[in-house]
Each structure stands twice: as C-alpha cells, then as structure tokens.
Design an enzyme around this catalytic site. Structure first.
Site, mmCIF file in Angstrom:
data_model
loop_
_atom_site.group_PDB
_atom_site.id
_atom_site.type_symbol
_atom_site.label_atom_id
_atom_site.label_comp_id
_atom_site.label_asym_id
_atom_site.label_seq_id
_atom_site.Cartn_x
_atom_site.Cartn_y
_atom_site.Cartn_z
ATOM 1 C CB CYS A 178 -0.857 0.069 1.252
ATOM 2 S SG CYS A 178 -2.041 -1.248 1.374
HETATM 3 P P1 XMP Z 1 -0.797 -7.725 2.800
HETATM 4 O O1 XMP Z 1 0.005 -6.972 3.795
HETATM 5 O O2 XMP Z 1 -1.413 -8.993 3.364
HETATM 6 O O3 XMP Z 1 -2.026 -6.767 2.453
HETATM 7 O O4 XMP Z 1 -0.056 -8.001 1.551
HETATM 8 C C1 XMP Z 1 -3.085 -7.153 1.622
HETATM 9 C C2 XMP Z 1 -4.122 -6.057 1.622
HETATM 10 O O5 XMP Z 1 -3.601 -4.832 1.092
HETATM 11 C C3 XMP Z 1 -4.686 -4.055 0.566
HETATM 12 N N1 XMP Z 1 -4.312 -3.608 -0.777
HETATM 13 C C4 XMP Z 1 -3.990 -2.355 -1.105
HETATM 14 N N2 XMP Z 1 -3.987 -1.224 -0.385
HETATM 15 N N3 XMP Z 1 -3.211 -0.034 -2.286
HETATM 16 C C5 XMP Z 1 -3.591 -0.056 -0.981
HETATM 17 O O6 XMP Z 1 -3.581 0.990 -0.326
HETATM 18 C C6 XMP Z 1 -3.204 -1.131 -3.071
HETATM 19 O O7 XMP Z 1 -2.829 -1.082 -4.244
HETATM 20 C C7 XMP Z 1 -3.617 -2.343 -2.450
HETATM 21 N N4 XMP Z 1 -3.751 -3.620 -2.924
HETATM 22 C C8 XMP Z 1 -4.172 -4.355 -1.859
HETATM 23 C C9 XMP Z 1 -5.906 -4.946 0.551
HETATM 24 O O8 XMP Z 1 -6.726 -4.565 1.639
HETATM 25 C C10 XMP Z 1 -5.320 -6.333 0.740
HETATM 26 O O9 XMP Z 1 -6.191 -7.280 1.275
#
Ligand code: XMP
Length: 360
Positions: free
Chosen positions: A198
């Site tokens: 993120c």
């Molecule tokens: P982890 O830490 O498990 O997180 O890899 C997965 C979660 O990250 C979120 N997610 C995003 N948040 N921009 C964001 O701000 C993105 O491009 C993005 N892609 C995923 C999402 O909640 C996921 O489950």
C-alpha cells in the site's frame, strides 16, 4: 485526546496460566460473517495475484476461504464461482463443513466469497454471482466509510436472497464500524493503508495502524461480536495473526503471505540462476490498473516480484502451528476465548528488537 495508534510490532501478547495439554486440543473454528463460519481463520485477499478459483478451492480444502477478485468481466467471475461450486460438491465437503462449523454457522453452507465494487454494474454483477452460487459478497473499496457503500448495501439487501451475507470495508474507526453495522453489513473488513504494497498513507497521509484499527472497529461493532471483524493488511506471520485475533478480530485477510504460491494466479518466472518467482501487485498499482484498462490516475499501490513458495498448504500448515501455540500461551482453547481473554502490552523499540533473533 489520546492520538497514539499501534500496530503489530508495537505490542506483545501476555503469556497466561494454561491448562491446555496439547496443541491438538486447540480449535481454530471462527466466524467469517454474521451467518457463515470458517474452520480456520484465513481469508485469501481479493487481489488479482492472490485469489481466483484455484486459490479459493485450496483455501476451502484448508478450512478457510478465498475471496475471488473482481478484476475481470462478470462472465469470467461467474465462471470462477462455478468452478468452486462444482469442486465443492464433487468432494462432499459441504456435509463436513456443516458438522464442523456447528455453532459458528447460522446458514449451514460453505462460504463461497466474491468481491464486488460499488458501481451500478456491480449490482448486476452481484445478482449474477449469487445465481451461480456465491453466498458471501465483499464490497471491496479502499474507503468503506462512504455513502456509496451505504447505498450499495441498501440496494443489495433489497434484491438479494436473505442467505447472502455482505461484508463491507475497508474501515478503521469506531464511527465507521458503527455506521456499517447500522447500514446492515454482515461483516467488517478492517485496515486502511497497512498492506505490504500500500502507498495510501504515503500518497494521502491517511490511515490508522492496524492494531488500533481493529480495537476501534471491535468497539464500534454494536452487537457484541455478531458482526465479525476481518483484519486486513500488514500480516506477515502467525504472530501477527495471533495479535489481530487477540485484540478482537475473528478472522484475517492475507495478501503477501499467500501470494507467490502454486495456487495464486499468475505465471512462475524462472531466472537465469534457476530461482523461481511470481508477481505480487497492489490492486491500486499502476501495473494492475494498466492491465485491467482502468484509469491510471490515483495510484496507491506498488507491484513486485516475490520468490515462488510452493503450495499454499505448507503456509497454512505453518500458520496453524504458530496460531495453536499462540492460543496455548494464552491458555485459550478457542478463538472465541482468545478474543475475550488474552492480554497485551505495548513495547518499546528495544523490546521489539529483543523480540527478534538478535545474535546473528
Ligand atoms: P498484505 O500486507 O497482506 O495486504 O499483503 C493485503 C491487503 O492490502 C490491501 N491492498 C492495497 N492497499 N493499495 C492499498 O492501499 C493497493 O494497491 C492495495 N492492494 C491491496 C488490501 O486490503 C489487501 O487485502
């Protein structure tokens, strides 16, 4: 007003008196949403490099659930649901799940979970997915405390059959949890800007560290645990999962932990030295948005290549081992007990350094 907010590395769980004779007595059953249960508390994230039907089937076998991502046309997403539905049936798993989820489940069905957005088209998408057998919908938007989510929930509840649960998010505050409950959500997806890829906090300055987000949303959930909290983002190991559950989440959504596996979507890339990799990319990254012909404005995620990890079975097995040990250290036999009876302390930076191997 106390503006201090904590995340996983800021706390440790307090070891407590235990009478658990063996970790094999520990029960990892939990709730996914108001009416659906899980045998293990893991939800594969609805990202296009984490979960399509293949991951969803594997997660079902392992007692969790995979949320089929929405970055495809409705027909393709329906096909993904059909594959999961057919697989389920083929293995007579439904009966097993019914027996094992017992008190967690008002609706005795295995969850088949899919992501949708909040546009007009998503209403048709939701109807078609439910016709194909999806029974848990996730309204997958970055800022879930939003009028669009309220309108979407309203609309969906008026047209979908009552056996369908709708989880909504992402949220981070007491008020957002109160409002989503008021709007009828059957589950809360909690965590803003804490995921491994993120850039929301960097781009917008908004977000709340994950432990405080979970604690706040558990407080805001008005019905004493009826509407489960799913902790999402920033979870790197079974210790983080234990902390998320200890502060009140019922289940966890995993991205990076399950990405790069045999079951995650995408090709394995072999480098010249023979090492194997897969892509893992944020849903709001430039790469994902370009692939799906979306506007490339408002980029809030990164993309990367991560080492290939083999089957997700090994990962879930290790998570189960770590989590069972965690419950044992807290003297708890079930996740429900762990939610209510565990304690934690805030640690200093030195405490954090001491907590990791520090001789080598
Ligand atoms: P982890 O830490 O498990 O997180 O890899 C997965 C979660 O990250 C979120 N997610 C995003 N948040 N921009 C964001 O701000 C993105 O491009 C993005 N892609 C995923 C999402 O909640 C996921 O489950």
């Amino acid at each position: 007003m106390n503006n201090r907010a904590l995340t996983y590395d800021d706390i440790l769980l307090i070891p407590r008196y235990s009478e658990i004779k063996s970790r094999s007595y520990i029960d990892l059953r939990t709730k996914l949403s108001r009416n659906y249960g899980l045998l293990t508390p893991y939800v594969a994230s609805c990202m296009d490099t984490v979960c399509d039907s293949r991951m969803a089937m594997k997660m079902m076998e392992l007692g969790g659930v995979g949320c089929i991502h929405r970055f495809m046309c409705v027909t393709s997403q329906c096909n993904e649901v059909n594959k999961v539905k057919k697989f389920m049936v083929d293995n007579h798993m439904e009966e097993q799940w019914k027996i094992h989820t017992e008190w967690h489940t008002n609706i005795p069905q295995i969850p088949i979970m899919v992501a949708i957005g909040v546009s007009e088209d998503d209403i048709v998408r939701a109807e078609r997915l439910v016709e194909c057998g999806a029974n848990v919908l996730l309204i997958d938007v970055a800022h879930g405390h939003h009028k669009n989510v309220k309108l979407m929930l309203n609309k969906l509840f008026s047209i979908l059959p009552t056996h369908v649960d709708i989880i909504a998010g992402n949220i981070s505050t007491i008020q957002s949890a109160k409002d989503l409950c008021e709007w009828g959500a059957d589950g809360l997806r909690v965590g803003i800007g804490g995921g491994s890829l993120c850039t929301t906090r960097v781009q917008t300055g908004h977000g709340i560290p994950n432990v405080t987000s979970i604690i706040s949303c558990v407080k805001g959930e008005r019905d004493g645990g009826t509407i489960p909290v799913m902790a999402d983002g920033g979870i790197r190991n079974s210790g983080d999962i234990a902390k998320a559950l200890a502060v009140g989440a019922e289940c966890v959504m995993l991205g990076s932990l399950l990405a790069g596996t045999k079951e995650s979507p995408g090709n394995i890339v072999e480098r010249l030295d023979g090492s194997l990799y897969k892509r893992y990319r944020g849903s709001a990254s430039l790469e994902t948005k370009s692939t799906h012909n979306q506007s490339t404005k408002h980029i809030e995620g990164e993309s990367t290549t991560i080492p290939f990890k083999g089957s997700v079975s090994y990962i879930v097995e290790k998570l189960n081992d770590g989590l069972k040990s965690a419950l044992s250290y807290s003297g708890c036999r079930t996740i429900n007990e762990f939610n209510k009876n565990s304690g934690w302390v805030e640690i200093t930076n030195s405490g954090m350094l001491e907590s990791k191997p520090h001789l080598l």
